[in-house]
Write a protein that holds these residues in place. Structure first.
Motif, short mmCIF file in Angstrom:
data_model
loop_
_atom_site.label_atom_id
_atom_site.label_comp_id
_atom_site.label_asym_id
_atom_site.label_seq_id
_atom_site.Cartn_x
_atom_site.Cartn_y
_atom_site.Cartn_z
N GLY A 32 -23.23 -18.33 52.12
CA GLY A 32 -22.40 -19.50 51.92
C GLY A 32 -22.53 -20.10 50.54
O GLY A 32 -21.68 -20.88 50.11
N ASN A 58 -22.45 -12.47 48.98
CA ASN A 58 -21.12 -12.65 49.55
C ASN A 58 -20.18 -11.62 48.94
O ASN A 58 -20.09 -11.53 47.72
CB ASN A 58 -20.60 -14.07 49.27
CG ASN A 58 -19.33 -14.39 50.03
OD1 ASN A 58 -18.31 -13.75 49.83
ND2 ASN A 58 -19.39 -15.38 50.89
N GLU A 103 -17.05 -11.44 48.52
CA GLU A 103 -15.91 -11.95 47.74
C GLU A 103 -16.29 -13.10 46.82
O GLU A 103 -15.87 -13.14 45.67
CB GLU A 103 -14.79 -12.41 48.68
CG GLU A 103 -13.55 -12.90 47.93
CD GLU A 103 -12.45 -13.37 48.85
OE1 GLU A 103 -11.39 -13.80 48.34
OE2 GLU A 103 -12.65 -13.32 50.10
N TRP A 104 -17.11 -14.02 47.31
CA TRP A 104 -17.41 -15.23 46.55
C TRP A 104 -18.81 -15.16 45.95
O TRP A 104 -19.55 -16.14 45.96
CB TRP A 104 -17.27 -16.45 47.45
CG TRP A 104 -15.86 -16.72 47.88
CD1 TRP A 104 -15.26 -16.30 49.04
CD2 TRP A 104 -14.87 -17.42 47.15
NE1 TRP A 104 -13.96 -16.71 49.07
CE2 TRP A 104 -13.68 -17.41 47.93
CE3 TRP A 104 -14.85 -18.06 45.91
CZ2 TRP A 104 -12.50 -18.01 47.51
CZ3 TRP A 104 -13.67 -18.67 45.50
CH2 TRP A 104 -12.52 -18.65 46.28
N GLY A 164 -10.79 -21.53 48.50
CA GLY A 164 -10.93 -20.84 49.77
C GLY A 164 -12.09 -21.40 50.56
O GLY A 164 -12.87 -22.20 50.05
N GLU A 191 -14.77 -20.31 54.15
CA GLU A 191 -15.14 -19.38 55.21
C GLU A 191 -15.90 -20.16 56.28
O GLU A 191 -16.64 -21.09 55.98
CB GLU A 191 -16.04 -18.27 54.66
CG GLU A 191 -15.34 -17.33 53.71
CD GLU A 191 -16.26 -16.24 53.20
OE1 GLU A 191 -16.20 -15.12 53.73
OE2 GLU A 191 -17.06 -16.53 52.29
N TRP A 210 -18.24 -19.56 59.97
CA TRP A 210 -18.92 -18.59 60.81
C TRP A 210 -19.53 -19.28 62.02
O TRP A 210 -19.97 -20.43 61.93
CB TRP A 210 -20.06 -17.89 60.05
CG TRP A 210 -19.65 -17.31 58.75
CD1 TRP A 210 -18.85 -16.21 58.55
CD2 TRP A 210 -20.02 -17.76 57.44
NE1 TRP A 210 -18.70 -15.97 57.21
CE2 TRP A 210 -19.40 -16.90 56.49
CE3 TRP A 210 -20.81 -18.81 56.97
CZ2 TRP A 210 -19.55 -17.05 55.13
CZ3 TRP A 210 -20.95 -18.96 55.60
CH2 TRP A 210 -20.33 -18.10 54.71
#
Length: 204
Positions: free
Chosen positions: A126, A131, A133-134, A146, A148, A150
């Motif tokens: 996080g 990660n 993508e990030w 964006g 995410e 979970w």
């Protein structure tokens, strides 16, 4: 600034130079705690056989008011040099601590045994760690927003991007109670706790 000084693996990976060792392992724990009258830090890196090649051990006084903090140098601080011993119990089929104890040791024979009880789990992906993508320093264009979300009980605990966690812990040392975090990243074989592969869970 945290203790991770030096070149950090941020941004797009460098494509030149020697290839990374595909068999590399990572066994790391970091335990900063706030007690009633002091703060402690214990941290370590180990090889797969349990050899501890780096440790951090610091004890600092706690202050009731910010203006009492002496600044960059605190004469009341103690920097211990020695091995940090640990005995962890893991949640079955994961690499997350269920309970455990860590013992700070000084070369002069002083020791401090701390038991920890995890309360909450935070996944470091996080914050960008591992990660897909990030990741830290990844260029996303001039403006990209964006998010995410979970559900922790639905995550694969042995997926690479989920191994690195911080757990909020309640700690005990003698009659003193403290709170802090136990950060862990166990990737690869690790003899002390019976991990034989890169992503196998605790078998007990």
């Amino acid at each position: 600034k945290d203790r991770s000084w030096g070149i950090r693996p941020v941004g797009e990976p460098y494509t030149g130079g020697a290839p990374l060792d595909p068999r590399r392992v990572m066994h790391f724990m970091w335990l900063p705690l706030h007690w009633s009258n002091q703060c402690t830090l214990a941290g370590m890196f180990e090889y797969e056989d349990g050899y501890q090649w780096h440790s951090d051990q610091v004890i600092l006084p706690a202050y009731n008011k910010p203006d009492l903090i002496p600044g960059m140098t605190d004469s009341g601080s103690q920097h211990w040099q020695g091995i940090v011993n640990h005995r962890l119990q893991f949640e079955p089929s994961t690499r997350f601590a269920k309970s455990g104890s860590l013992t700070m040791n000084n070369r002069q024979g002083e020791s401090m045994e701390i038991s920890v009880e995890p309360l909450l789990r935070h996944h470091m992906k996080g914050l960008g760690y591992q990660n897909p993508e990030w990741g830290h320093g990844r260029w996303q264009g001039e403006l990209k927003v964006g998010a995410e979300f979970w559900k922790l009980d639905e995550l694969d605990p042995l997926a690479f991007e989920n191994l690195h966690v911080q757990q909020v812990v309640k700690a005990r040392c003698g009659n003193d109670i403290g709170y802090g975090v136990l950060e862990q990243f166990h990737m690869g074989p690790y003899e002390p706790y019976g991990f034989t592969g890169y992503f196998d869970g605790y078998k007990g």
